[in-house]
Write an enzyme that holds these catalytic residues in place. Structure first.
Site, PDB file in Angstrom:
ATOM      1  N   GLN A 146      -9.410  -0.987 -50.264  1.00 38.46           N
ATOM      2  CA  GLN A 146      -9.775  -0.069 -49.180  1.00 38.46           C
ATOM      3  C   GLN A 146      -8.808   1.111 -49.160  1.00 38.46           C
ATOM      4  OE1 GLN A 146      -8.787  -1.561 -45.334  1.00 38.46           O
ATOM      5  NE2 GLN A 146     -10.402  -0.446 -44.304  1.00 38.46           N
ATOM      6  N   GLU A 178     -16.568  -8.525 -37.452  1.00 36.18           N
ATOM      7  CA  GLU A 178     -15.943  -9.797 -37.079  1.00 36.18           C
ATOM      8  C   GLU A 178     -14.639  -9.614 -36.330  1.00 36.18           C
ATOM      9  OE1 GLU A 178     -17.168 -12.781 -37.399  1.00 36.18           O
ATOM     10  OE2 GLU A 178     -18.914 -12.343 -38.639  1.00 36.18           O
ATOM     11  N   SER A 207      -5.755   4.331 -45.495  1.00 37.40           N
ATOM     12  CA  SER A 207      -4.463   4.847 -45.011  1.00 37.40           C
ATOM     13  C   SER A 207      -3.842   5.834 -45.983  1.00 37.40           C
ATOM     14  CB  SER A 207      -3.474   3.689 -44.821  1.00 37.40           C
ATOM     15  OG  SER A 207      -3.971   2.744 -43.935  1.00 37.40           O
ATOM     16  N   ASN A 261       0.344  -3.036 -32.978  1.00 35.39           N
ATOM     17  CA  ASN A 261       0.295  -3.575 -31.616  1.00 35.39           C
ATOM     18  C   ASN A 261       0.376  -2.483 -30.550  1.00 35.39           C
ATOM     19  OD1 ASN A 261       0.019  -5.988 -32.798  1.00 35.39           O
ATOM     20  ND2 ASN A 261       1.744  -6.986 -31.784  1.00 35.39           N
ATOM     21  N   GLU A 262       1.077  -1.376 -30.887  1.00 41.65           N
ATOM     22  CA  GLU A 262       1.127  -0.265 -29.911  1.00 41.65           C
ATOM     23  C   GLU A 262      -0.288   0.303 -29.715  1.00 41.65           C
ATOM     24  OE1 GLU A 262       3.211  -0.578 -32.463  1.00 41.65           O
ATOM     25  OE2 GLU A 262       5.094  -0.965 -31.419  1.00 41.65           O
ATOM     26  N   SER A 266      -4.056  -2.723 -50.288  1.00 39.09           N
ATOM     27  CA  SER A 266      -3.928  -4.111 -50.740  1.00 39.09           C
ATOM     28  C   SER A 266      -4.782  -4.348 -51.976  1.00 39.09           C
ATOM     29  CB  SER A 266      -4.375  -5.072 -49.633  1.00 39.09           C
ATOM     30  OG  SER A 266      -3.626  -4.843 -48.463  1.00 39.09           O
TER      31      SER A 266
HETATM   32  C1  LIG Z   1       0.192  -5.971 -45.178  1.00 36.19           C
HETATM   33  C2  LIG Z   1      -0.560  -4.682 -44.977  1.00 36.19           C
HETATM   34  C3  LIG Z   1      -1.704  -4.433 -45.709  1.00 36.19           C
HETATM   35  C4  LIG Z   1      -2.383  -3.220 -45.551  1.00 36.19           C
HETATM   36  N1  LIG Z   1      -3.503  -2.997 -46.325  1.00 36.19           N
HETATM   37  C5  LIG Z   1      -4.165  -1.815 -46.198  1.00 36.19           C
HETATM   38  C6  LIG Z   1      -5.291  -1.520 -47.046  1.00 36.19           C
HETATM   39  O1  LIG Z   1      -5.686  -2.328 -47.905  1.00 36.19           O
HETATM   40  N2  LIG Z   1      -5.904  -0.320 -46.930  1.00 36.19           N
HETATM   41  C7  LIG Z   1      -5.522   0.601 -45.993  1.00 36.19           C
HETATM   42  O2  LIG Z   1      -6.159   1.647 -45.912  1.00 36.19           O
HETATM   43  N3  LIG Z   1      -4.446   0.362 -45.183  1.00 36.19           N
HETATM   44  C8  LIG Z   1      -3.761  -0.819 -45.265  1.00 36.19           C
HETATM   45  N4  LIG Z   1      -2.663  -1.074 -44.467  1.00 36.19           N
HETATM   46  C9  LIG Z   1      -2.175  -0.009 -43.600  1.00 36.19           C
HETATM   47  C10 LIG Z   1      -2.323  -0.238 -42.104  1.00 36.19           C
HETATM   48  O3  LIG Z   1      -3.622  -0.050 -41.654  1.00 36.19           O
HETATM   49  C11 LIG Z   1      -1.386   0.771 -41.428  1.00 36.19           C
HETATM   50  O4  LIG Z   1      -0.061   0.386 -41.758  1.00 36.19           O
HETATM   51  C12 LIG Z   1      -1.531   0.818 -39.925  1.00 36.19           C
HETATM   52  O5  LIG Z   1      -2.785   1.337 -39.565  1.00 36.19           O
HETATM   53  C13 LIG Z   1      -0.407   1.648 -39.284  1.00 36.19           C
HETATM   54  O6  LIG Z   1      -0.310   2.897 -39.881  1.00 36.19           O
HETATM   55  P1  LIG Z   1       1.088   3.457 -40.436  1.00 36.19           P
HETATM   56  O7  LIG Z   1       1.727   2.389 -41.254  1.00 36.19           O
HETATM   57  O8  LIG Z   1       0.829   4.776 -41.071  1.00 36.19           O
HETATM   58  O9  LIG Z   1       2.003   3.659 -39.150  1.00 36.19           O
HETATM   59  P2  LIG Z   1       1.984   4.905 -38.147  1.00 36.19           P
HETATM   60  O10 LIG Z   1       0.575   5.159 -37.695  1.00 36.19           O
HETATM   61  O11 LIG Z   1       2.736   6.033 -38.750  1.00 36.19           O
HETATM   62  O12 LIG Z   1       2.788   4.325 -36.938  1.00 36.19           O
HETATM   63  C14 LIG Z   1       4.224   4.228 -36.940  1.00 36.19           C
HETATM   64  C15 LIG Z   1       4.643   3.641 -35.594  1.00 36.19           C
HETATM   65  O13 LIG Z   1       4.246   4.531 -34.521  1.00 36.19           O
HETATM   66  C16 LIG Z   1       3.418   3.821 -33.601  1.00 36.19           C
HETATM   67  N5  LIG Z   1       2.358   4.712 -33.103  1.00 36.19           N
HETATM   68  C17 LIG Z   1       1.549   5.504 -33.847  1.00 36.19           C
HETATM   69  N6  LIG Z   1       0.674   6.151 -33.049  1.00 36.19           N
HETATM   70  C18 LIG Z   1       0.919   5.732 -31.789  1.00 36.19           C
HETATM   71  C19 LIG Z   1       0.341   6.039 -30.506  1.00 36.19           C
HETATM   72  N7  LIG Z   1      -0.681   6.881 -30.411  1.00 36.19           N
HETATM   73  N8  LIG Z   1       0.865   5.430 -29.423  1.00 36.19           N
HETATM   74  C20 LIG Z   1       1.910   4.540 -29.529  1.00 36.19           C
HETATM   75  N9  LIG Z   1       2.505   4.223 -30.711  1.00 36.19           N
HETATM   76  C21 LIG Z   1       2.009   4.811 -31.814  1.00 36.19           C
HETATM   77  C22 LIG Z   1       2.812   2.677 -34.395  1.00 36.19           C
HETATM   78  O14 LIG Z   1       2.399   1.614 -33.562  1.00 36.19           O
HETATM   79  C23 LIG Z   1       3.964   2.289 -35.317  1.00 36.19           C
HETATM   80  O15 LIG Z   1       4.864   1.441 -34.651  1.00 36.19           O
HETATM   81  C24 LIG Z   1      -1.932  -2.262 -44.608  1.00 36.19           C
HETATM   82  C25 LIG Z   1      -0.771  -2.511 -43.863  1.00 36.19           C
HETATM   83  C26 LIG Z   1      -0.084  -3.702 -44.048  1.00 36.19           C
HETATM   84  C27 LIG Z   1       1.160  -3.926 -43.238  1.00 36.19           C
END
Ligand SMILES: Cc1cc2nc3c(=O)[nH]c(=O)nc-3n(C[C@H](O)[C@H](O)[C@H](O)COP(=O)(O)OP(=O)(O)OC[C@H]3O[C@@H](n4cnc5c(N)ncnc54)[C@H](O)[C@@H]3O)c2cc1C
Length: 413
Positions: A137, A255, A140, A381-382, A172
């Protein structure tokens, strides 16, 4: 009490109990380890684990145990959410590994079923359930995770299709994938959510570069993926041009709110922890005993949340914002249970695989590290708290972020 609560029915039908007996019988006969006592093999090498997973998924699919809610025409059984819950529970009880092709089965496939053309369904769906082709997928990006609609990967029109250019991250299983579902900006001048299109990308195409990223556990399941002028043919656009955000919404909604696998895994973790606590004397410590009791209560509450969402799904109702509450709850419950596990292990807590006097031979420590990610993947979680605040409690919306909260992405094992 709402009239909805009055319609909840938690009993399974005779057909569902027959289904449970059927899959349990199949697992007893075909599981590659002893049913009820054995465990799946542990692999040092991820490629070997994936090869084992493909073989196992192929056998499961051959017997009709993958994608049971898919239509029969595409290898499913056309069953409902409760039947699927029963099958997932039984697989987890048998300690079957998570499907290696889960992104195809749970995200790409259901999206194609809803939004794909007849030709697209015929082209991609048959190889998904038996894991003869794997999917990843590409959603991100380095600056677009929670705020997914800010994504910058571009899709420019060319003869016969599109040229994709950009950087994706946390993808992933990209290093094993044959195909990807991918979001890219096809109209840079349109409003944020309107200029995105949904594509299927051939992961073996020229210009796709995959670089594994090492996680806290030392494994490299996810990756950075560069798309360097990757050609994507017209017939790999899913839905209409510019409709990608709507199509992705259905990908992320599948789901939501039920998680039978994590439910069973946490029950198994808890039972094992009780055995360790009894064996090493931790159970005699009143504070630890209280925390064990608390963990039991939390898992039971998680079970009830699952049933509530399941009951809604069974009546063709979306779980709604409760899905956020459920995700928030299980990820925090899991992290608390794993902290407790470290305290029960006591002096063995800092040990790793191969050390003596280390119950589980490092699996508890790996699991503690792995579940740190549970509060990030599938929407942090945020973000879940924002959804609950705005959509359940009716608090004011975030001024700058209205409509951007991401529901999910990323995958629990
Ligand atoms: C094990 C794992 C597998 C994954 N696999 C995939 C995959 O296969 N394909 C894919 O596309 N993505 C994948 N992801 C990505 C995942 O969807 C993102 O990590 C997630 O959506 C958070 O985005 P970010 O890491 O860019 O953090 P950010 O969005 O940059 O957030 C950083 C911090 O700021 C906080 N924050 C951001 N916006 C807000 C707000 N509006 N209010 C309050 N707090 C906020 C967040 O909660 C976090 O603590 C995976 C992630 C993990 C950990």
């Amino acid at each position: 009490m709402s009239c909805w609560a009055a319609t909840m029915d938690l009993t399974t039908t005779p057909d569902q109990e027959l289904l449970r007996a059927e899959i349990r019988g199949w697992l007893e006969a075909h599981l590659p380890w002893e049913y009820g006592t054995g465990l799946p093999p542990r692999f040092e090498d991820l490629a070997e684990e994936v090869a084992f997973g493909r073989d196992w998924q192929g056998k499961l699919a051959g017997a009709g145990w993958v994608g049971v809610t898919w239509p029969e025409a595409y290898g499913g059984r056309g069953l409902g959410p409760v039947d699927n819950f029963v099958v997932q529970e039984e697989l987890a009880r048998a300690r079957a590994p998570e499907l290696v092709g889960r992104i195809g089965v749970n995200l790409a496939g259901p999206t194609l079923l809803v939004h794909g053309s007849k030709e697209q369904k015929a082209r991609w769906l048959p190889a998904i359930l038996p894991a003869s082709q794997l999917w990843c997928q590409l959603f991100s990006e380095p600056d677009a995770g929670s705020d997914l609609a800010s994504l910058r990967t571009s899709a420019r029109r060319c003869e016969g299709g599109w040229v994709l250019e950009g950087q994706k991250v946390w993808t992933s299983y990209a290093q094993f994938a044959d195909w990807a579902i991918c979001l890219a900006r096809s109209d840079p001048d349109a409003p944020k959510h309107k200029g995105i299109s949904f594509f299927v990308v051939d992961m073996h195409a020229d210009g796709v570069v995959v670089r594994p990223l090492v996680q806290l556990t030392g494994e490299a399941e996810f990756n950075a993926v560069e798309l360097n002028r990757v050609f994507v043919a017209d017939d790999q656009l899913i839905g209409e041009e510019g409709e990608g955000w709507r199509v992705a919404g259905s990908t992320l909604s599948h789901e939501r709110g039920v998680n039978p696998r994590q439910l069973v895994i946490h029950i198994q973790h808890f039972e094992e922890l009780l055995r360790i606590a009894a064996a090493n004397g931790s159970f005699d410590d009143t504070r630890l005993r209280r925390r064990l009791a608390q963990a039991y209560v939390e898992i039971r509450l998680f079970e009830l949340q699952n049933w509530r969402s399941l009951s809604k799904l069974e009546h063709q109702r979306e779980p709604g914002p409760e899905a956020s509450a459920s995700k928030l709850y299980w990820s925090e419950m899991s992290q608390r249970l794993h902290s407790l596990a470290m305290d029960v292990l006591g002096p063995a807590a800092p040990l790793w695989r191969g050390a003596s006097d280390n119950p589980g031979d490092g699996s508890w420590q790996r699991s503690w590290l792995y579940y740190r990610a549970a509060s990030i993947f599938a929407g942090t979680n945020e973000i879940q708290r924002n959804v609950i605040a705005e959509r359940v409690l009716g608090l004011p919306r975030e001024p700058a972020a209205a409509g951007v909260a991401r529901g999910g992405s990323g995958h629990a094992r």
